[in-house]
Write an enzyme that holds these catalytic residues in place. Structure first.
Site, PDB file in Angstrom:
ATOM      1  N   HIS A   9       9.396  99.548 100.627  1.00  0.00           N
ATOM      2  CA  HIS A   9       9.431  98.082 100.631  1.00  0.00           C
ATOM      3  C   HIS A   9       8.682  97.530 101.853  1.00  0.00           C
ATOM      4  O   HIS A   9       7.987  96.527 101.768  1.00  0.00           O
ATOM      5  CB  HIS A   9      10.872  97.591 100.643  1.00  0.00           C
ATOM      6  CG  HIS A   9      11.520  97.607  99.287  1.00  0.00           C
ATOM      7  ND1 HIS A   9      11.906  98.759  98.656  1.00  0.00           N
ATOM      8  CD2 HIS A   9      11.838  96.594  98.442  1.00  0.00           C
ATOM      9  CE1 HIS A   9      12.445  98.464  97.484  1.00  0.00           C
ATOM     10  NE2 HIS A   9      12.419  97.152  97.321  1.00  0.00           N
ATOM     11  N   HIS A  46      17.829 102.116 104.892  1.00  0.00           N
ATOM     12  CA  HIS A  46      16.896 102.775 105.805  1.00  0.00           C
ATOM     13  C   HIS A  46      17.378 102.746 107.243  1.00  0.00           C
ATOM     14  O   HIS A  46      18.156 101.875 107.637  1.00  0.00           O
ATOM     15  CB  HIS A  46      15.537 102.058 105.773  1.00  0.00           C
ATOM     16  CG  HIS A  46      14.778 102.278 104.514  1.00  0.00           C
ATOM     17  ND1 HIS A  46      14.071 103.417 104.264  1.00  0.00           N
ATOM     18  CD2 HIS A  46      14.612 101.485 103.429  1.00  0.00           C
ATOM     19  CE1 HIS A  46      13.503 103.334 103.078  1.00  0.00           C
ATOM     20  NE2 HIS A  46      13.821 102.165 102.539  1.00  0.00           N
TER      21      HIS A  46
HETATM   22  C1  LIG Z   1       4.141 101.525  86.963  1.00  0.00           C
HETATM   23  C2  LIG Z   1       4.914 102.250  87.963  1.00  0.00           C
HETATM   24  C3  LIG Z   1       4.643 103.683  88.152  1.00  0.00           C
HETATM   25  C4  LIG Z   1       5.801 101.595  88.690  1.00  0.00           C
HETATM   26  C5  LIG Z   1       6.641 102.210  89.710  1.00  0.00           C
HETATM   27  C6  LIG Z   1       7.239 101.159  90.551  1.00  0.00           C
HETATM   28  C7  LIG Z   1       8.396 101.712  91.290  1.00  0.00           C
HETATM   29  C8  LIG Z   1       9.540 102.283  90.528  1.00  0.00           C
HETATM   30  C9  LIG Z   1       8.373 101.676  92.592  1.00  0.00           C
HETATM   31  C10 LIG Z   1       9.465 102.226  93.433  1.00  0.00           C
HETATM   32  C11 LIG Z   1       9.933 101.146  94.299  1.00  0.00           C
HETATM   33  C12 LIG Z   1      11.010 101.657  95.180  1.00  0.00           C
HETATM   34  C13 LIG Z   1      12.385 101.704  94.683  1.00  0.00           C
HETATM   35  C14 LIG Z   1      10.684 102.085  96.396  1.00  0.00           C
HETATM   36  C15 LIG Z   1      11.662 102.554  97.392  1.00  0.00           C
HETATM   37  O1  LIG Z   1      11.570 101.681  98.439  1.00  0.00           O
HETATM   38  P1  LIG Z   1      12.275 101.999  99.798  1.00  0.00           P
HETATM   39  O2  LIG Z   1      12.016 100.797 100.648  1.00  0.00           O
HETATM   40  O3  LIG Z   1      13.714 102.188  99.529  1.00  0.00           O
HETATM   41  O4  LIG Z   1      11.624 103.235 100.332  1.00  0.00           O
END
Ligand SMILES: CC(C)=CCC/C(C)=C/CC/C(C)=C/COP(=O)(O)O
Length: 282
Positions: free
Chosen positions: A203, A245
């Site tokens: 994020h 985090h």
């Molecule tokens: C089309 C496609 C492959 C979309 C994937 C988008 C997706 C599921 C991104 C993950 C976002 C996410 C939960 C990231 C984790 O973020 P942190 O800030 O917890 O590391």
């Protein structure tokens, strides 16, 4: 053979300092050589003539030497070199401890029962605003709807940047494999398996990268520019408040996102480049 110092670490003379032996921190002497494995007569420069010669060498050459004279003249430098890794390790351990303590203290929205549990829904809303899916879907929609060549170019590059961000964050998370804080509840929306790792915050990378992108290409009015910066900061802060985090995950994530924007600028796809790429594919 166990080192005599590890048996009786303080009796070595000189100032004791922290060092690591067998993964545990011990005290080591600042003034005695550490390598006791070779007998004194085999050590280079133990005779007075060689010691004088070595004393007249340039600091650079002396630094390159791997032996201890036992005379005490070259020792602080050599010991300094040996102590550095231990010092860095102790400094890193201290930073890590501060990071964990700060993150735990700041995780005030980690669950409903937490001290700021009532703010958790708002924090989760901010979390969704920095999630990959709304950003990818929104950018794809704007790209589809855009009727100007400039608009399409900008949206296409944002889209590519978001994909690049996902790939880079996935790689770093998979390599570092740092666990999320113990107080985090894993109730995040749409995660990959790699998202069980916390370093860096995806994020935060997205917020920094998209924030810079918006400021450079889309948002011109001063109040809106302020809102963009505020949003990016809140996304980062909410990661720690929600307990998702540690502070360092978010700080590194901001830095990584900032650098990723430079990468987007370097790899910027112009309509001509795009036509060339599409032409090659066809
Ligand atoms: C089309 C496609 C492959 C979309 C994937 C988008 C997706 C599921 C991104 C993950 C976002 C996410 C939960 C990231 C984790 O973020 P942190 O800030 O917890 O590391």
């Amino acid at each position: 053979m166990p080192s005599p110092k590890s048996k009786n670490p303080v009796h070595g003379g000189g100032s004791p300092v922290l060092g690591s032996s067998n993964g545990r921190y011990d005290f080591m002497s600042l003034t005695k050589p550490l390598n006791r494995s070779s007998p004194p007569h085999q050590r280079q420069g133990s005779d007075p003539a060689t010691a004088r010669l070595r004393a007249s060498e340039s600091p650079t050459r002396r630094r390159g030497s791997s032996s201890s004279t036992g005379s005490g003249q070259g020792l602080p430098e050599e010991d300094g070199l040996r102590l550095n890794p231990s010092f860095i390790r102790v400094a890193l351990s201290s930073l890590l401890a501060i990071d964990l303590w700060m993150s735990k203290t700041m995780g005030v929205c980690a669950c409903e029962d937490s001290s700021w549990g009532s703010v958790r829904p708002l924090m989760k809303l901010i979390e969704i605003s920095g999630h990959g899916i709304p950003w990818l879907a929104g950018t794809a929609y704007c790209l589809y709807k855009s009727d100007s060549a400039t608009g399409q170019e900008v949206m296409l590059n944002l889209f590519m940047g978001l994909l690049l961000d996902l790939v880079l964050v996935t790689i770093v998370k998979a390599v570092v494999r740092r666990r999320r804080p113990a107080h985090n509840r894993m109730d995040m929306f749409a995660t990959f398996s790699v998202d069980r790792f916390s370093f860096p915050s995806g994020h935060a990378t997205r917020a920094a990268m998209c924030g810079r992108f918006l400021l450079a290409h889309l948002v011109l009015a001063a109040p809106l520019r302020f809102l963009v910066v505020l949003w990016a900061a809140l996304v980062g802060l909410s990661r720690v408040l929600l307990g998702r985090h540690n502070v360092t995950d978010v700080m590194f994530g901001f830095w990584m996102g900032y650098v990723q924007y430079n990468l987007i600028e370097m790899l910027w796809l112009s309509p001509q480049t795009l036509q060339g790429l599409l032409g090659q594919l066809a």
